[in-house]
Write an enzyme that holds these catalytic residues in place. Structure first.
Site, mmCIF file in Angstrom:
data_model
loop_
_atom_site.group_PDB
_atom_site.id
_atom_site.type_symbol
_atom_site.label_atom_id
_atom_site.label_comp_id
_atom_site.label_asym_id
_atom_site.label_seq_id
_atom_site.Cartn_x
_atom_site.Cartn_y
_atom_site.Cartn_z
ATOM 1 C CG ASP A 160 -79.103 57.449 -49.305
ATOM 2 O OD1 ASP A 160 -78.396 57.891 -50.243
ATOM 3 O OD2 ASP A 160 -80.179 56.839 -49.502
ATOM 4 C CG HIS B 76 -78.159 57.781 -53.558
ATOM 5 N ND1 HIS B 76 -79.250 58.140 -52.800
ATOM 6 C CD2 HIS B 76 -78.104 58.697 -54.551
ATOM 7 C CE1 HIS B 76 -79.816 59.213 -53.329
ATOM 8 N NE2 HIS B 76 -79.131 59.581 -54.396
ATOM 9 C CD GLU C 198 -81.720 55.323 -52.624
ATOM 10 O OE1 GLU C 198 -80.745 55.692 -51.933
ATOM 11 O OE2 GLU C 198 -82.714 56.044 -52.838
ATOM 12 C CG ASP D 203 -80.109 58.702 -61.981
ATOM 13 O OD1 ASP D 203 -80.078 59.724 -62.697
ATOM 14 O OD2 ASP D 203 -79.732 58.701 -60.806
HETATM 15 C C1 GLP Z 1 -80.506 62.147 -56.984
HETATM 16 C C2 GLP Z 1 -79.713 61.657 -58.195
HETATM 17 C C3 GLP Z 1 -78.233 61.568 -57.869
HETATM 18 C C4 GLP Z 1 -77.758 62.861 -57.239
HETATM 19 C C5 GLP Z 1 -78.524 63.119 -55.979
HETATM 20 C C6 GLP Z 1 -78.064 64.369 -55.233
HETATM 21 O O1 GLP Z 1 -80.709 61.151 -56.064
HETATM 22 N N1 GLP Z 1 -80.167 60.390 -58.649
HETATM 23 O O2 GLP Z 1 -77.509 61.305 -59.059
HETATM 24 O O3 GLP Z 1 -76.376 62.781 -56.965
HETATM 25 O O4 GLP Z 1 -79.900 63.262 -56.332
HETATM 26 O O5 GLP Z 1 -78.720 65.506 -55.704
HETATM 27 P P1 GLP Z 1 -78.309 66.983 -55.348
HETATM 28 O O6 GLP Z 1 -77.101 67.284 -56.174
HETATM 29 O O7 GLP Z 1 -79.474 67.823 -55.739
HETATM 30 O O8 GLP Z 1 -77.998 67.035 -53.890
#
Ligand code: GLP
Length: 244
Positions: free
Chosen positions: A136, A138, A143, A67
């Site tokens: 949440d 995702h 989402e 992404d």
């Molecule tokens: C973002 C990314 C996700 C990732 C999430 C959690 O939303 N698009 O791919 O899993 O963050 O991030 P973190 O690992 O910093 O908690």
């Protein structure tokens, strides 16, 4: 589904990195699915060490990222392009033309999203996909409410995600409101998937993903229907699971 409860972040990163190392040693032309967020950074550090030690090579590897924020240029320090280069790609011998990271500045996203899907297909599909999880539930930027049959698309970020990711920006107002993301169905086509999560703030998402119904309200729950998926968790992220 396999669930591995690790001692701590270091332990989790080491064993998840070993899955990548085994994959790359078995197949020097592997197609990797890469993720951003703070969670996979420890894995990337281990992969850099393993590469420097001569245990693995990325010379023939192809990578696809999940992404990117819409509106951020590659050289923006919070773009996922920048992040991936800082945390991994600049430190290994991967060829630039085999690195695919969705662009945040396209004009025709209808065509671009299809092009991204086509690149994954033409590379032969993803062999090993690493995922984090949003609080949440995702995966990538799929989402709550995103169709489980979705493919690469543009999405609006949830308030929760904007709040969570505000820590990386100077102000919450600077967090982009939209992103391009591989869809849930795109991710589900990877031949092997590993999902990493640590900390109490991921416990509810992990419970919903593993023990809740398969539902678009928690897009990680789609992984229940994948035949080769492993969750690597610390005890805090696993703390709400009923069936440990
Ligand atoms: C973002 C990314 C996700 C990732 C999430 C959690 O939303 N698009 O791919 O899993 O963050 O991030 P973190 O690992 O910093 O908690």
């Amino acid at each position: 589904m396999n669930i591995v409860i690790c001692n701590d972040y270091q332990h989790m990163s080491a064993i998840a990195a070993q899955v990548f190392i085994n994959c790359l040693q078995a197949n020097t032309q592997a197609v990797l699915g890469l993720a951003t967020g703070s969670t996979p950074v420890g894995v990337y550090q281990q992969l850099i060490e393993s590469y420097k030690a001569g245990e693995i090579s990325f010379a023939e590897v192809t990578s696809f990222n999940l992404d990117e924020y819409i509106g951020l240029h590659r050289d923006h320090p919070q773009s996922y392009y920048y992040f991936m280069h800082q945390e991994l790609l600049n430190h290994i011998n991967i060829e630039g033309q085999r690195v695919f990271i969705p662009s945040g500045i396209e004009e025709n996203y209808g065509a671009y999203c299809q092009w991204y899907e086509d690149q994954i297909s033409q590379a032969g599909g993803i062999d090993l996909q690493i995922l984090g999880i949003g609080s949440d539930g995702h995966i990538a930027f799929n989402e709550p409410g995103t169709a489980l049959g979705s493919r690469t698309h543009i999405t609006e970020l949830d308030h929760q995600t904007i709040d969570d990711n505000a820590r990386f920006f100077e102000a919450k107002a600077d967090v982009p409101r939209r992103a391009i993301t591989m869809g849930v169905a795109t991710i589900m086509e990877a031949r092997e998937i590993i999902l990493l999560a640590t900390g109490e703030n991921k416990a509810r998402a992990i419970r919903d993903a593993l023990e809740g119904p398969v539902s678009s309200q928690c897009t990680a729950s789609a992984l229940q229907q994948h035949s080769n998926v492993t969750f690597y968790l610390d005890s805090a992220a696993a703390s709400l699971l009923q069936q440990k």
